[in-house]
Scaffold this motif. Structure first.
Motif, PDB file in Angstrom:
ATOM      1  N   SER A 459       0.847  -1.203   0.000  1.00  0.00           N
ATOM      2  CA  SER A 459       0.000   0.000   0.000  1.00  0.00           C
ATOM      3  C   SER A 459       0.876   1.246   0.000  1.00  0.00           C
ATOM      4  CB  SER A 459      -0.908   0.017   1.230  1.00  0.00           C
ATOM      5  OG  SER A 459      -1.629   1.224   1.280  1.00  0.00           O
ATOM      6  N   GLY A 464      -3.728   2.838   4.024  1.00  0.00           N
ATOM      7  CA  GLY A 464      -3.859   1.609   3.251  1.00  0.00           C
ATOM      8  C   GLY A 464      -3.134   0.441   3.901  1.00  0.00           C
ATOM      9  N   GLY A 467      -5.163  -0.607   6.777  1.00  0.00           N
ATOM     10  CA  GLY A 467      -6.394  -1.178   6.243  1.00  0.00           C
ATOM     11  C   GLY A 467      -6.198  -2.591   5.731  1.00  0.00           C
ATOM     12  N   LEU A 468      -5.069  -2.821   5.026  1.00  0.00           N
ATOM     13  CA  LEU A 468      -4.760  -4.171   4.536  1.00  0.00           C
ATOM     14  C   LEU A 468      -4.568  -5.145   5.693  1.00  0.00           C
ATOM     15  CD1 LEU A 468      -2.272  -3.620   1.564  1.00  0.00           C
ATOM     16  CD2 LEU A 468      -4.507  -4.729   1.454  1.00  0.00           C
ATOM     17  N   GLY A 471      -7.936  -5.663   7.423  1.00  0.00           N
ATOM     18  CA  GLY A 471      -8.819  -6.430   6.551  1.00  0.00           C
ATOM     19  C   GLY A 471      -8.415  -7.887   6.463  1.00  0.00           C
ATOM     20  N   SER A 521     -11.029  -1.709   9.341  1.00  0.00           N
ATOM     21  CA  SER A 521     -10.819  -2.019   7.920  1.00  0.00           C
ATOM     22  C   SER A 521     -11.988  -1.553   7.061  1.00  0.00           C
ATOM     23  CB  SER A 521     -10.598  -3.525   7.734  1.00  0.00           C
ATOM     24  OG  SER A 521     -11.723  -4.269   8.172  1.00  0.00           O
ATOM     25  N   SER A 522     -13.220  -1.682   7.561  1.00  0.00           N
ATOM     26  CA  SER A 522     -14.381  -1.275   6.763  1.00  0.00           C
ATOM     27  C   SER A 522     -14.429   0.237   6.579  1.00  0.00           C
ATOM     28  CB  SER A 522     -15.672  -1.777   7.414  1.00  0.00           C
ATOM     29  OG  SER A 522     -15.801  -1.293   8.736  1.00  0.00           O
ATOM     30  N   PHE A 525     -11.599   1.248   4.273  1.00  0.00           N
ATOM     31  CA  PHE A 525     -11.951   0.949   2.886  1.00  0.00           C
ATOM     32  C   PHE A 525     -12.877   2.018   2.316  1.00  0.00           C
ATOM     33  CE2 PHE A 525     -15.087  -1.035   0.008  1.00  0.00           C
ATOM     34  CZ  PHE A 525     -14.237  -1.426  -1.024  1.00  0.00           C
ATOM     35  N   LEU A 528     -10.832   5.184   1.677  1.00  0.00           N
ATOM     36  CA  LEU A 528      -9.932   5.110   0.523  1.00  0.00           C
ATOM     37  C   LEU A 528     -10.687   5.084  -0.799  1.00  0.00           C
ATOM     38  CD1 LEU A 528      -7.400   2.511   1.970  1.00  0.00           C
ATOM     39  CD2 LEU A 528      -6.929   4.918   1.497  1.00  0.00           C
ATOM     40  N   THR A 529     -11.941   4.622  -0.779  1.00  0.00           N
ATOM     41  CA  THR A 529     -12.722   4.545  -2.030  1.00  0.00           C
ATOM     42  C   THR A 529     -13.761   5.655  -2.121  1.00  0.00           C
ATOM     43  OG1 THR A 529     -14.275   3.007  -0.970  1.00  0.00           O
ATOM     44  CG2 THR A 529     -12.423   2.043  -2.186  1.00  0.00           C
ATOM     45  N   LEU A 536     -20.627   1.699  -2.769  1.00  0.00           N
ATOM     46  CA  LEU A 536     -19.745   0.951  -1.868  1.00  0.00           C
ATOM     47  C   LEU A 536     -20.145   1.063  -0.395  1.00  0.00           C
ATOM     48  CD1 LEU A 536     -16.219   1.522  -3.468  1.00  0.00           C
ATOM     49  CD2 LEU A 536     -17.579  -0.567  -3.432  1.00  0.00           C
TER      50      LEU A 536
END
Length: 730
Positions: A459, A464, A467-468, A471, A521-522, A525, A528-529, A536
């Motif tokens: 990332s 990120g 988050g990875l 997740g 993580s949710s 996500f 980031l999006t 989403l």
């Protein structure tokens, strides 16, 4: 107004999933499995590795032809042989002061009179051939300790069904009587209809033992009773005698004596098996409590074997443990009742065990015993080291924020490493055999470093990377729960069969990790999006509905505290994401939905077959039958456990240090936290959700302090990581 989509999804979960999963619940049956008499042979103060190493071909053949399992030997209060025996007969953890737990033949001397006279004066009535004169004192001790256990419950249930019990044998020494088998066979008045626990079944010993079991007389007594009793309980005695005398003799002498004892036991078992086979009797071989040699290695597991008509080679398992090859001592009494076609009373917390086919069962049990003990021995040192490193790192950051804020940047990789440890420990649950000594913590440290490095490399952003990691942790735990929690069962952050607090599902430590990683993580996500796809955010609710199902399903996670915390945090975080302000109407609606869904899980579990119920269903059963005292004892125990953990566990120190760091990061570096909240508004909604989840875990979980501490792994460390990175970029 409450969000319509959220309400629709929650109602769908409540109504559809329980009905669907009830259809796929595995059915097991044990009622009426005995085709004739049942014989329980007790080999006290032995362990499964000792049995397998003994020169005993008849014993080994019995184990090979029957179904076998390791057995948790816990009791209420301090671990002790008398408490373990009392637990066998009570069907739930009980305590029994050793001096009060002895059985006597009615004609034997007891104080200044015979035991029958003492029994008649204290309890009224004549009593059986064998009596436990201090039964009332034992029952009072359990009432005062609020164990909920009824001493004599097994014997009372069998007696009420007009089934007769006989008890044979003792483990007496010249200076002390040891007749604990009476605790397994007596009724609620301390009476056993048939048997002999007196001196006629022992003979003068030679070598280490001053007394030895007279096996010819024991087999003769068994033959005399086999046509009179439905359940015969035999205490072989010599293994307990030797264990009591072991501290005063040289090890090589004890080893030679043990070999001799096992040869005599083996000859007795060979003859007993022939008689049992002729009578179509079911034979249970039980080790109620391990010996000193096993306990010195922290191996407190006993074992149990079941052989007889309709029983083939394999492993035993029970709804208490849901693990092939592992049962609990509270399962023996309900198994005996179910074997005679009787329903266990509400006071029993154990469940009947049943055989499952398995090849190589004995080799599996030896390996399983070694694995469980190895993890138990590793757990304190590794977990305390991990917690200590967290505290040291957070304390160092706290000090640096006060005096040298820029130096905190160099500690960021260690924060990411801390976040990777739970996932590394989960993956290492697949290791078998368990790496010895220093190798295991080195594997944890190395794998955690690789996971942290991979997350940071894959990332381009700080958010990120976390988050990875979060997740991946969330996905791994959810998949493991769906697959039966096999990795969790053998992880150092999982549950310990020797402690016996939990054997299956979602444990407290990983409950906190799962909720923390899922919320972070949710929301990461979504952050980031943001702006890339307006649909989403709608994935948030289905994702958390799946997580709540996995956590609360009686056949999967079976974690009430995690379910309540997950629902509360999911609703709160969703409202934060949607920018809704809290008001009393929203709070009450959310509380009603949480109560409704958790109640649906209870009802679902309650309506499953008794043998398939989890501890949630057993709690609901107490309400159904009006056993509010048992429910009260359960609630009191959970509150007491939480208070004890808050005072004494090292996990509580993490929360204190984390809160201190959180307070400091609000002021140093100046303005960074506010800038982060403006840059990542959705993520900060997740941080607020983490706080709510932690509070809910503290209230709803019996080890809430532990779950809240592991949840904070994905709270304070990533927040500090992002804040320090933001400050450095500035």
């Amino acid at each position: 107004m409450f969000p319509r989509k959220l309400l629709t999804c929650l109602i769908f979960l409540t109504l559809f999933l329980p009905a669907f999963c009830a259809l796929i619940t595995p059915q097991t049956s044990w009622a009426g499995a005995f085709q004739g008499q049942a014989v329980v042979v007790l080999l006290d103060r032995t362990s499964f590795p000792e049995i397998m190493a003994a020169p005993a071909p008849n014993l080994h053949r019995l184990l090979q032809e029957g179904a076998v399992a390791l057995m948790n030997t816990n009791n209420a209060g301090k671990k002790a042989p008398a408490g373990a025996w009392a637990t066998l007969g009570a069907g739930r953890p009980a305590l029994a002061p050793e001096e009060k737990a002895q059985a006597y033949n009615r004609w034997e001397k007891y104080g200044h009179e015979d035991a029958g006279s003492a029994y008649r004066r204290r309890l009224g009535g004549r009593g059986g051939t064998v009596v436990v004169p201090e039964i009332y004192a034992l029952q009072q001790a359990n009432r005062q300790a609020r164990t909920g256990a009824e001493i004599g419950a097994l014997g009372e249930a069998l007696s009420s069904a007009s089934l007769k019990i006989a008890v044979l044998g003792n483990a007496d020494l010249p200076e002390k009587k040891e007749r604990l088998a009476g605790l397994l066979g007596c009724d609620s008045r301390g009476s056993i209809p048939l048997g002999d626990v007196g001196p006629d079944l022992v003979r003068p010993g030679e070598g280490v033992l001053p007394f030895r079991t007279d096996y010819p007389r024991l087999i003769k007594a068994f033959k005399e009773l086999k046509d009179q009793a439905d359940l015969i309980i035999i205490d072989l005695g010599d293994t307990a005698r030797l264990d009591n005398l072991a501290p005063g003799a040289r090890p090589e002498i004890i080893a030679a004596e043990k070999e001799r004892i096992f040869k005599e036991i083996d000859n007795f078992l060979g003859e007993l098996q022939k008689i049992a086979l002729e009578n179509k009797a079911s034979l249970l071989l039980v080790s109620p409590y391990p010996g000193r040699e096993a306990l010195e290695k922290n191996n407190s597991l006993g074992f149990i074997a079941l052989a007889g008509p309709g029983i083939g080679p394999g492993l035993l398992t029970s709804p208490t443990t849901r693990r092939p090859g592992l049962v609990a001592n509270i399962d023996l009494a309900p198994t005996l009742l179910a074997g005679f076609g009787l329903t266990p009373p509400p006071s029993f917390s154990g469940r009947p065990f049943h055989p499952v086919e398995a090849a190589g069962a004995l080799d599996f049990l030896l390996a399983e015993n070694q694995r469980i003990v190895a993890l138990h021995n590793l757990r304190p040192a590794v977990i305390k080291t991990y917690i200590g490193l967290q505290i040291i790192l957070l304390a160092a950051i706290l000090l640096l924020l006060l005096w040298r804020p820029r130096l905190t940047y160099y500690l960021r990789p260690f924060l990411l490493w801390l976040g990777a440890v739970p996932l590394a420990m989960l993956f290492l649950g697949a290791s078998n055999p368990v790496p010895d000594g220093i190798l295991y913590p080195l594997y944890v440290a190395g794998l955690s470093a690789l996971l942290a490095l991979a997350a940071s490399r894959w990332s381009p952003t700080d958010l990120g990377a976390w988050g990875l990691l979060a997740g991946g942790t969330t996905l791994a735990i959810m998949l493991d729960i769906a697959a039966g929690s096999r990795l969790m069962s053998y992880s150092l952050l999982g549950y310990d069969p020797l402690a016996g607090a939990r054997y299956y599902g979602l444990g407290n430590e990983y409950a906190g990790v799962l909720l923390g990683a899922a919320i972070f993580s949710s929301t990461a996500f979504l952050e980031l999006t943001k702006g890339k796809n307006s649909r989403l955010p709608h994935l948030f609710l289905p994702f958390f509905l799946l997580l709540i199902y996995l956590s609360g399903s009686p056949s999967l996670g079976a974690d009430f505290g995690a379910t309540v915390a997950g629902l509360t945090a999911a609703i709160f975080t969703w409202l934060q994401i949607k920018g809704r302000s809290l008001n009393w109407r929203l709070v009450l609606t959310a509380a009603a939905i949480t109560l409704f869904i958790t109640a649906s899980f209870f009802c679902w579990d309650l309506n499953r077959p008794v043998l398939a119920q989890s501890h949630l269903g057993r709690a609901a059963s107490m309400v159904k039958v009006g056993d509010f005292s048992g429910l009260y004892q359960m609630a009191v125990g959970k509150v007491a456990m939480n208070l004890k953990l808050i005072r004494y566990t090292i996990w509580s120190r993490i929360l204190l240090v984390s809160l201190a760091v959180l307070g400091m990061i609000a002021y140093r570096p100046v303005g960074v936290l506010r800038k982060l909240s403006l840059e990542y508004p959705l993520l900060f909604g997740g941080f607020k959700g983490l706080f709510v989840a932690g509070a809910a875990l503290l209230v709803a979980n019996d080890s809430g302090i532990v779950a809240a501490a592991t949840l904070s792994i994905f709270g304070v460390p990533p927040l500090v990581y992002l804040a320090v990175g933001q400050s450095e970029r500035k």
